[in-house]
Scaffold this motif. Sequence first.
Motif, PDB file in Angstrom:
ATOM      1  N   ILE A 131      -9.212  17.031  15.492  1.00 61.71           N
ATOM      2  CA  ILE A 131      -9.435  15.648  15.930  1.00 61.71           C
ATOM      3  C   ILE A 131      -8.103  14.990  16.272  1.00 61.71           C
ATOM      4  CG2 ILE A 131     -10.190  13.352  15.172  1.00 61.71           C
ATOM      5  CD1 ILE A 131     -12.366  14.817  13.516  1.00 61.71           C
ATOM      6  N   ALA A 132      -7.095  15.180  15.420  1.00 59.39           N
ATOM      7  CA  ALA A 132      -5.776  14.591  15.675  1.00 59.39           C
ATOM      8  C   ALA A 132      -5.181  15.115  16.970  1.00 59.39           C
ATOM      9  CB  ALA A 132      -4.848  14.870  14.501  1.00 59.39           C
ATOM     10  N   ALA A 133      -5.335  16.406  17.233  1.00 62.35           N
ATOM     11  CA  ALA A 133      -4.798  16.986  18.472  1.00 62.35           C
ATOM     12  C   ALA A 133      -5.498  16.397  19.693  1.00 62.35           C
ATOM     13  CB  ALA A 133      -4.950  18.503  18.448  1.00 62.35           C
ATOM     14  N   VAL A 175      -7.678   5.385  19.960  1.00 66.09           N
ATOM     15  CA  VAL A 175      -6.461   5.975  20.526  1.00 66.09           C
ATOM     16  C   VAL A 175      -5.591   4.900  21.153  1.00 66.09           C
ATOM     17  CG1 VAL A 175      -5.567   7.566  22.267  1.00 66.09           C
ATOM     18  CG2 VAL A 175      -7.491   8.245  20.855  1.00 66.09           C
ATOM     19  N   LEU A 176      -6.191   3.971  21.877  1.00 68.27           N
ATOM     20  CA  LEU A 176      -5.416   2.891  22.481  1.00 68.27           C
ATOM     21  C   LEU A 176      -4.704   2.058  21.417  1.00 68.27           C
ATOM     22  CD1 LEU A 176      -7.827   1.718  25.308  1.00 68.27           C
ATOM     23  CD2 LEU A 176      -5.506   2.598  25.622  1.00 68.27           C
ATOM     24  N   ALA A 177      -5.411   1.732  20.350  1.00 70.29           N
ATOM     25  CA  ALA A 177      -4.795   0.936  19.276  1.00 70.29           C
ATOM     26  C   ALA A 177      -3.630   1.681  18.647  1.00 70.29           C
ATOM     27  CB  ALA A 177      -5.838   0.581  18.217  1.00 70.29           C
ATOM     28  N   MET A 178      -3.823   2.965  18.361  1.00 69.78           N
ATOM     29  CA  MET A 178      -2.741   3.750  17.761  1.00 69.78           C
ATOM     30  C   MET A 178      -1.570   3.908  18.717  1.00 69.78           C
ATOM     31  SD  MET A 178      -4.726   6.632  15.471  1.00 69.78           S
ATOM     32  CE  MET A 178      -5.672   7.320  16.811  1.00 69.78           C
ATOM     33  N   HIS A 179      -1.886   4.102  19.979  1.00 67.99           N
ATOM     34  CA  HIS A 179      -0.822   4.283  20.957  1.00 67.99           C
ATOM     35  C   HIS A 179      -0.042   2.986  21.185  1.00 67.99           C
ATOM     36  CE1 HIS A 179       1.153   6.729  23.918  1.00 67.99           C
ATOM     37  NE2 HIS A 179       1.098   5.719  24.750  1.00 67.99           N
ATOM     38  N   LEU A 180      -0.740   1.873  21.249  1.00 67.00           N
ATOM     39  CA  LEU A 180      -0.056   0.582  21.380  1.00 67.00           C
ATOM     40  C   LEU A 180       0.827   0.325  20.163  1.00 67.00           C
ATOM     41  CD1 LEU A 180      -2.916  -1.596  22.863  1.00 67.00           C
ATOM     42  CD2 LEU A 180      -0.750  -1.030  23.982  1.00 67.00           C
ATOM     43  N   GLY A 214      -3.996  10.124  23.953  1.00 69.22           N
ATOM     44  CA  GLY A 214      -2.887   9.168  23.897  1.00 69.22           C
ATOM     45  C   GLY A 214      -1.832   9.446  24.949  1.00 69.22           C
ATOM     46  N   ASP A 215      -1.528  10.717  25.170  1.00 70.53           N
ATOM     47  CA  ASP A 215      -0.556  11.076  26.203  1.00 70.53           C
ATOM     48  C   ASP A 215      -1.041  10.650  27.586  1.00 70.53           C
ATOM     49  OD1 ASP A 215       1.099  12.167  24.291  1.00 70.53           O
ATOM     50  OD2 ASP A 215       0.473  14.246  24.677  1.00 70.53           O
ATOM     51  N   GLN A 216      -2.346  10.776  27.819  1.00 75.04           N
ATOM     52  CA  GLN A 216      -2.899  10.333  29.101  1.00 75.04           C
ATOM     53  C   GLN A 216      -2.780   8.820  29.244  1.00 75.04           C
ATOM     54  OE1 GLN A 216      -6.900  11.815  28.961  1.00 75.04           O
ATOM     55  NE2 GLN A 216      -6.301  13.918  29.395  1.00 75.04           N
ATOM     56  N   PHE A 217      -3.068   8.101  28.159  1.00 70.96           N
ATOM     57  CA  PHE A 217      -2.977   6.641  28.191  1.00 70.96           C
ATOM     58  C   PHE A 217      -1.538   6.170  28.363  1.00 70.96           C
ATOM     59  CE2 PHE A 217      -7.039   6.113  25.481  1.00 70.96           C
ATOM     60  CZ  PHE A 217      -7.826   6.194  26.615  1.00 70.96           C
ATOM     61  N   ASP A 218      -0.604   6.939  27.833  1.00 66.56           N
ATOM     62  CA  ASP A 218       0.804   6.566  27.903  1.00 66.56           C
ATOM     63  C   ASP A 218       1.242   6.331  29.345  1.00 66.56           C
ATOM     64  OD1 ASP A 218       3.383   6.060  26.818  1.00 66.56           O
ATOM     65  OD2 ASP A 218       3.995   8.075  27.417  1.00 66.56           O
ATOM     66  N   LYS A 219       0.718   7.108  30.247  1.00 66.78           N
ATOM     67  CA  LYS A 219       1.078   6.986  31.657  1.00 66.78           C
ATOM     68  C   LYS A 219       0.521   5.706  32.272  1.00 66.78           C
ATOM     69  CE  LYS A 219       1.025  11.963  31.973  1.00 66.78           C
ATOM     70  NZ  LYS A 219       0.221  13.127  32.316  1.00 66.78           N
ATOM     71  N   GLU A 220      -0.556   5.187  31.682  1.00 64.04           N
ATOM     72  CA  GLU A 220      -1.237   4.044  32.277  1.00 64.04           C
ATOM     73  C   GLU A 220      -0.863   2.697  31.657  1.00 64.04           C
ATOM     74  OE1 GLU A 220      -5.427   4.699  32.692  1.00 64.04           O
ATOM     75  OE2 GLU A 220      -5.127   6.817  33.137  1.00 64.04           O
ATOM     76  N   ILE A 221      -0.327   2.709  30.445  1.00 73.04           N
ATOM     77  CA  ILE A 221       0.005   1.448  29.775  1.00 73.04           C
ATOM     78  C   ILE A 221       1.343   0.947  30.295  1.00 73.04           C
ATOM     79  CG2 ILE A 221       0.535   0.348  27.571  1.00 73.04           C
ATOM     80  CD1 ILE A 221      -1.402   2.299  26.264  1.00 73.04           C
TER      81      ILE A 221
END
Length: 136
Positions: free
Chosen positions: A32-34, A96-101, A40-47
């Motif tokens: 699940i973490a992976a 994922v968005l919350a953790m990534h932010l 998260g890596d995908q979102f990183d490009k968009e945030i």
Amino acid sequence: EDELQTDGNRSGHFQNGELELAPTNEEVVRLIAAQLAEIGDQFDKEIQARVVNDLVHHFRNENLSREEITLHMSRVVGELLQSIPPDMDQEKAMLVLAMHLTKKIVNTVPSLLHRVYSTTLNYMHQFHDYIADMVS
């Protein structure tokens, strides 16, 4: 090596005073973490940096309560959800968005770690049942 309980489950072992999780549970959590890290890596490009800077501004504002900041974080996550693929589970994407932010904010302003961490935990509490279902 592993003892089997009469109900077919593996027994837990105590290590340093703590109950060690069964290997299958640890593997599920790692999987699940992976998956969450990949999303998260995908979102990183968009945030965009402005989103992070806006959140940093809110976290730095000592006049705002934790609840007000949590509501703002919820609004930001909701806005960012518009850019996720429609086939992705919404609750997972929100987590994922919350953790990534959180990661981006703390990397930008490390002194906000305590406040960002506690606010993120407060935000993620609404997903308690979803998280429990993912792990089980």
